[in-house]
Design an enzyme around this catalytic site. Structure first.
Site, PDB file in Angstrom:
ATOM      1  N   ARG A  16     -10.399 -12.280   6.930  1.00  0.00           N
ATOM      2  CA  ARG A  16      -9.200 -12.981   6.441  1.00  0.00           C
ATOM      3  C   ARG A  16      -9.531 -14.305   5.763  1.00  0.00           C
ATOM      4  O   ARG A  16      -8.821 -14.752   4.877  1.00  0.00           O
ATOM      5  CB  ARG A  16      -8.233 -13.269   7.588  1.00  0.00           C
ATOM      6  CG  ARG A  16      -7.540 -12.075   8.158  1.00  0.00           C
ATOM      7  CD  ARG A  16      -6.475 -12.540   9.171  1.00  0.00           C
ATOM      8  NE  ARG A  16      -5.960 -11.459   9.965  1.00  0.00           N
ATOM      9  CZ  ARG A  16      -5.023 -10.594   9.579  1.00  0.00           C
ATOM     10  NH1 ARG A  16      -4.512 -10.676   8.374  1.00  0.00           N
ATOM     11  NH2 ARG A  16      -4.612  -9.640  10.389  1.00  0.00           N
ATOM     12  N   ASP A  69       0.862  -1.173   0.000  1.00  0.00           N
ATOM     13  CA  ASP A  69       0.000   0.000   0.000  1.00  0.00           C
ATOM     14  C   ASP A  69       0.906   1.233   0.000  1.00  0.00           C
ATOM     15  O   ASP A  69       1.424   1.635  -1.036  1.00  0.00           O
ATOM     16  CB  ASP A  69      -0.910  -0.070   1.240  1.00  0.00           C
ATOM     17  CG  ASP A  69      -2.058   0.924   1.206  1.00  0.00           C
ATOM     18  OD1 ASP A  69      -1.812   2.102   0.910  1.00  0.00           O
ATOM     19  OD2 ASP A  69      -3.191   0.527   1.511  1.00  0.00           O
TER      20      ASP A  69
END
Length: 175
Positions: free
Chosen positions: A165, A103
């Site tokens: 997740r 990111d």
């Protein structure tokens, strides 16, 4: 688990597995005849690293590190801290840092310097997802699965406050 805030599927489990095969072949070729150490960044990289390592035909060791820069927020704090370090010496070894997503690049830039300070043979970076629109530092990613747009991505190891997740695909949180 509530899925009402999750967007549409961006990348399927089948696409992820196919990408692991592709990148595993490239890594095998790049390090032919050498040993590599895969260093998974906990917790998000676990499903991706498990898929990838099955596709790399080399002598291999694995280890994990845990770093934090998010907490329970959707934006990186910019502060990287190591929560769990490696359990064995990687001096002189070929290290491939395995990440779920790149990111801002802050964590990986920190980790790459951290590995280089340990006198590794080389440091490469492999990520399932890359979000270049959010980059705050210049970091070279050697092996990239998929580029994603500027959304908060979850699934296949990626989380929001430890949720999502276990989704077998990549999706995003709705605003």
């Amino acid at each position: 688990m509530a899925h009402d805030v999750v967007g549409t599927v961006l990348i399927t489990e089948e696409e992820i597995k196919a990408k692991a095969v592709e990148l595993g072949e490239v890594i095998t070729k790049d390090f032919e005849g050498e040993e590599v150490v895969l260093v998974g960044i906990l917790r998000g990289s676990v499903p991706w690293m498990a898929e990838l390592m099955k596709r790399i035909d080399l002598d291999m060791k694995i280890d994990f590190m845990a770093c934090s820069s998010y907490g329970a927020d959707t934006k990186s704090s910019g502060q990287v801290r190591i929560v769990k370090d490696l359990e064995f010496d990687v001096s002189g070894k070929n290290v491939i840092i395995v990440e779920d997503i790149v990111d801002s690049g802050l964590t990986l830039k920190y980790l790459k310097g951290y590995m280089e300070a340990r006198s590794v043979g080389c440091v490469r970076i492999c990520t399932l997802l890359d979000k270049p629109s959010r980059r705050k530092v210049d970091i070279h990613v050697d092996y990239t699965g998929f580029q994603v747009e500027d959304k908060f991505i979850v699934g296949y190891g990626l989380d929001y406050d430890q949720r999502y997740r276990n989704l077998p695909y990549i999706t995003y949180l709705e605003d």
